[in-house]
Design a protein around this motif. Structure first.
Motif, PDB file in Angstrom:
ATOM      1  N   UNK A 258       0.837  -1.209   0.000  1.00 45.72           N
ATOM      2  CA  UNK A 258       0.000   0.000   0.000  1.00 45.72           C
ATOM      3  C   UNK A 258       0.873   1.260   0.000  1.00 45.72           C
ATOM      4  N   UNK A 259       2.168   1.083   0.174  1.00 42.22           N
ATOM      5  CA  UNK A 259       3.087   2.222   0.290  1.00 42.22           C
ATOM      6  C   UNK A 259       4.268   2.016  -0.648  1.00 42.22           C
ATOM      7  N   UNK A 260       4.598   3.058  -1.417  1.00 44.22           N
ATOM      8  CA  UNK A 260       5.813   3.069  -2.224  1.00 44.22           C
ATOM      9  C   UNK A 260       6.758   4.117  -1.641  1.00 44.22           C
ATOM     10  N   UNK A 261       8.054   3.828  -1.705  1.00 48.87           N
ATOM     11  CA  UNK A 261       9.053   4.678  -1.067  1.00 48.87           C
ATOM     12  C   UNK A 261      10.156   5.031  -2.056  1.00 48.87           C
ATOM     13  N   UNK A 262      10.622   6.273  -1.998  1.00 51.33           N
ATOM     14  CA  UNK A 262      11.777   6.709  -2.791  1.00 51.33           C
ATOM     15  C   UNK A 262      12.713   7.499  -1.889  1.00 51.33           C
ATOM     16  N   UNK A 263      14.016   7.287  -2.050  1.00 48.86           N
ATOM     17  CA  UNK A 263      15.012   7.999  -1.257  1.00 48.86           C
ATOM     18  C   UNK A 263      15.535   9.215  -2.006  1.00 48.86           C
ATOM     19  N   UNK A 264      15.670  10.326  -1.291  1.00 48.79           N
ATOM     20  CA  UNK A 264      16.288  11.545  -1.791  1.00 48.79           C
ATOM     21  C   UNK A 264      15.575  12.156  -3.006  1.00 48.79           C
ATOM     22  N   UNK A 265      14.315  11.884  -3.162  1.00 47.16           N
ATOM     23  CA  UNK A 265      13.571  12.513  -4.247  1.00 47.16           C
ATOM     24  C   UNK A 265      12.082  12.236  -4.093  1.00 47.16           C
ATOM     25  N   UNK A 266      11.298  13.014  -4.814  1.00 43.23           N
ATOM     26  CA  UNK A 266       9.914  12.660  -5.105  1.00 43.23           C
ATOM     27  C   UNK A 266       9.873  12.458  -6.609  1.00 43.23           C
ATOM     28  N   UNK A 267       9.624  11.253  -7.093  1.00 44.41           N
ATOM     29  CA  UNK A 267       9.630  11.023  -8.540  1.00 44.41           C
ATOM     30  C   UNK A 267       8.635  11.935  -9.253  1.00 44.41           C
ATOM     31  N   UNK A 268       9.063  12.465 -10.391  1.00 42.64           N
ATOM     32  CA  UNK A 268       8.196  13.376 -11.152  1.00 42.64           C
ATOM     33  C   UNK A 268       6.865  12.713 -11.475  1.00 42.64           C
ATOM     34  N   UNK A 269       6.885  11.419 -11.782  1.00 39.88           N
ATOM     35  CA  UNK A 269       5.648  10.734 -12.162  1.00 39.88           C
ATOM     36  C   UNK A 269       4.608  10.777 -11.043  1.00 39.88           C
ATOM     37  N   UNK A 270       5.049  10.831  -9.768  1.00 34.63           N
ATOM     38  CA  UNK A 270       4.072  10.870  -8.681  1.00 34.63           C
ATOM     39  C   UNK A 270       3.270  12.166  -8.715  1.00 34.63           C
ATOM     40  N   UNK A 271       3.905  13.259  -9.096  1.00 30.59           N
ATOM     41  CA  UNK A 271       3.200  14.547  -9.103  1.00 30.59           C
ATOM     42  C   UNK A 271       2.071  14.581 -10.126  1.00 30.59           C
ATOM     43  N   UNK A 272       2.143  13.731 -11.143  1.00 35.13           N
ATOM     44  CA  UNK A 272       1.099  13.716 -12.169  1.00 35.13           C
ATOM     45  C   UNK A 272      -0.247  13.272 -11.602  1.00 35.13           C
ATOM     46  N   UNK A 273      -0.258  12.673 -10.422  1.00 31.55           N
ATOM     47  CA  UNK A 273      -1.496  12.185  -9.820  1.00 31.55           C
ATOM     48  C   UNK A 273      -2.271  13.280  -9.095  1.00 31.55           C
ATOM     49  N   UNK A 274      -1.648  14.458  -8.910  1.00 31.31           N
ATOM     50  CA  UNK A 274      -2.219  15.461  -8.010  1.00 31.31           C
ATOM     51  C   UNK A 274      -2.332  16.822  -8.679  1.00 31.31           C
ATOM     52  N   UNK A 275      -3.187  17.663  -8.097  1.00 36.17           N
ATOM     53  CA  UNK A 275      -3.340  19.043  -8.527  1.00 36.17           C
ATOM     54  C   UNK A 275      -2.743  19.966  -7.470  1.00 36.17           C
ATOM     55  N   UNK A 276      -2.338  21.145  -7.902  1.00 32.82           N
ATOM     56  CA  UNK A 276      -1.692  22.086  -6.972  1.00 32.82           C
ATOM     57  C   UNK A 276      -2.604  22.444  -5.808  1.00 32.82           C
TER      58      UNK A 276
END
Length: 281
Positions: free
Chosen positions: A136-154
């Motif tokens: 249920x959780x994905x993790x990335x170190x030292x970044x927020x992957x650009x692709x994750x931002x595509x899921x959200x609005x400002x």
């Protein structure tokens, strides 16, 4: 940006899915219902402390012997939703990625080969009994992957500055699952029409497939997590990465290459500076 300590601190970001209780079969549904009623859900820092304590053992415990019975809890329009930690499964997944992130001598010193081999053997036996398991959780170190931002609005961005000593800032986005899936599909259509297949497209396909595994009334959350400890508050306050991704995709749809390039440049410069901190000490 603040100086980075040499103390081991996982500067990690998280992409989480909170599912309604109705998505879980019994007896798991009953467990999560009772868990949510207690109102004592641990925090991400609690989970982190437990993981670090295991790694400090001799020999290190890279994957817990038993699966965690904890979860993050959220209420969405009056519906209780939970995000199970699934620490054991995530430990195995993280172990898969380690060889590509650490030189072999460092990896062997931190996690001896026999420890890794035992963990992999345990996973193979577990996988035979749980072929459809997913985190249920994905993790990335030292970044927020650009692709994750595509899921959200400002406008879904939530930022709370540090409230004083011992209180870290919070930066996160939350959106309904239906919106996240819709945005992934639209972003993929835009990228495929405007660009050749590449890492961003492949990453979005992977995220989209993962989201399809969950209940349609789930909540999707992007949490900057431990990254807030490495970044200055003015960086966090000014970071509008989801807006930049949306602007870049809108420019591609309008066939405005210059505007798309400017949005991409803002993103890459911002996150390159963050990744460079990894090697600061």
């Amino acid at each position: 940006m603040p100086a980075v300590s040499s103390v081991l601190v996982p500067y990690a970001s998280y992409l989480r899915v909170y599912e309604p209780l109705a998505a879980f079969p019994e007896p798991e549904r009953g467990h999560w219902a009772r868990y949510a009623r207690r109102g004592t859900s641990p925090t991400a820092q609690d989970e982190l402390r437990r993981s670090l304590a295991d790694l400090l053992a001799t020999p290190p415990v890279v994957v817990p012997v038993h699966e965690s019975a904890d979860a993050f809890v959220a209420e969405v329009d009056g519906v209780v939703c939970v995000c199970p930690w699934r620490t054991r499964l995530r430990g195995w997944l993280a172990l898969e990625d380690l060889p590509g992130t650490l030189p072999p001598p460092v990896l062997d010193a931190a996690l001896p080969p026999e420890v890794r081999e035992q963990a992999e053997a345990d996973r193979e036996r577990w996988r035979e009994r749980n072929p459809d398991a997913r985190p249920w959780i994905r993790t990335e170190l030292w970044q927020v992957p650009v692709r994750w931002f595509a899921l959200f609005a400002d406008e879904e961005r939530e930022y709370v500055a540090s409230g004083g000593p011992g209180k870290a800032p919070v930066l996160r986005y939350r959106t309904p699952m239906v919106q996240a899936r819709r945005r992934v599909a639209r972003a993929l259509k835009t990228l495929r029409e405007a660009l050749e297949e590449g890492p961003l497209t492949e990453g979005l396909v992977d995220v989209g497939r993962w989201l399809e595994e969950f209940h349609p009334r789930s909540l999707v959350e992007l949490d900057y997590g431990g990254l807030v400890h490495a970044l200055a508050q003015d960086f966090l306050a000014d970071d509008r990465s989801a807006a930049d991704v949306a602007a870049g995709l809108a420019a591609l749809r309008a066939d405005d290459g210059a505007a798309a390039g400017q949005a991409y440049e803002r993103l890459t410069e911002r996150w390159r500076a963050v990744r460079n901190l990894r090697h600061a000490n």
